[in-house]
Write an enzyme that holds these catalytic residues in place. Sequence first.
Site, short mmCIF file in Angstrom:
data_model
loop_
_atom_site.label_atom_id
_atom_site.label_comp_id
_atom_site.label_asym_id
_atom_site.label_seq_id
_atom_site.Cartn_x
_atom_site.Cartn_y
_atom_site.Cartn_z
N GLU A 1 83.11 22.97 -10.13
CA GLU A 1 84.05 22.16 -9.62
C GLU A 1 84.55 21.14 -10.22
O GLU A 1 84.33 20.59 -11.08
CB GLU A 1 83.07 21.31 -8.39
CG GLU A 1 83.85 20.88 -7.40
CD GLU A 1 83.31 20.25 -6.12
OE1 GLU A 1 82.84 20.88 -5.43
OE2 GLU A 1 83.03 18.95 -6.07
N ASP B 1 77.95 23.10 -9.04
CA ASP B 1 78.51 21.80 -8.38
C ASP B 1 77.67 20.68 -9.14
O ASP B 1 76.48 20.47 -9.05
CB ASP B 1 77.99 21.86 -6.98
CG ASP B 1 78.45 20.47 -6.17
OD1 ASP B 1 79.55 20.26 -6.33
OD2 ASP B 1 77.57 20.15 -5.65
N ASP C 1 74.16 20.51 -2.16
CA ASP C 1 74.66 20.92 -3.40
C ASP C 1 74.41 22.41 -3.98
O ASP C 1 75.25 22.90 -4.50
CB ASP C 1 73.88 20.11 -4.62
CG ASP C 1 73.71 18.58 -4.24
OD1 ASP C 1 74.56 17.67 -4.63
OD2 ASP C 1 72.92 18.46 -3.48
#
Lengths: 183, 183
Positions: free
Chosen positions: A65, A4, A138
């Site tokens: 991501e 992430d 996260d």
Amino acid sequence: MGVDPGLTRCGIGVVDQDARRQLTLVGVGVVRTPADLDPARRLLGIETGIEEWVLEHRPDAVAVERVFAQHNLQSVTGTSQAAGIAMLVAARHGIPVVLHTPSEVKAAITGSGRADKAQVGAMVARILKLTGPPKPVDAADAVALAICHLWRGQATNRYAEAVERARRQQTSTARATTSRRKP
Amino acid sequence: MGVDPGLTRCGIGVVDQDARRQLTLVGVGVVRTPADLDPARRLLGIETGIEEWVLEHRPDAVAVERVFAQHNLQSVTGTSQAAGIAMLVAARHGIPVVLHTPSEVKAAITGSGRADKAQVGAMVARILKLTGPPKPVDAADAVALAICHLWRGQATNRYAEAVERARRQQTSTARATTSRRKP
């Protein structure tokens, strides 16, 4: 391995799938860089941190991501750069990279592309039989990315195969780069 | 060394300034990656290409164009990532990185922050006593960035000094990373 991306907190999650498709959490954490550090050195810190995770766990794939529009362009820039470095480190080690959008991840984990972070965290904990969601958020998102990648594997296998075909060439490129880097 | 970041064409320009503040074009070129290549491998190609320029010319500073909002977010993402890799490579080699906005560059070179690319190219040719602007336009922009950085040096010297102070620590980090990278 899921990433992430972020400059301040870059979430990392490593999940293993056994032959019976059972998932286990192998590792979870966050690579941090101080906001007051020179931006170029922050990127170096992100690279060093991600590379440590890659070398320790040697993942079969790295799921990152996909960065989308946010209100603050400065934040898009930093997030894009952190994502780019995760992609770069994976490519350097010949590991296939797959990008997933936030809504693909939410849909894979909770069944809804509009799930909130608490729902995603709760489902991650349930899937991996943890007592609670990985923290900070996260890190939980990175684990969700890794699960999403494993569960969507069928669709991305063709991609991984294409990458695999190119792998020998890639590895030799990476080695050439490495040898030039020696002081 | 100036870098006009991009995935398809990443412009590079190297300019030297002698003791009498005369500027000379040392090198100019473009690092290209094919648009149909996997994004992670494109980033690896950008890294390899920029690193070759850095190792050949050992610049005192790397000036990178600061990425701003564009119509196409996908393009911002790719441009940000290419910029991030230029910053990363410079930081790894202990070279100070400075970001300049497009209007700072135009103002430094032509006197107007709203100059068009043709004006910038023409002034670059004049300043460096070339028969015409460097081509393609990404290369000319990179040379303009390098000139802008040299001419704005006074303002950025304090920054460079701060980076220099942190340099030893940085170099030792980069070496640790390098040694882990060996196969």
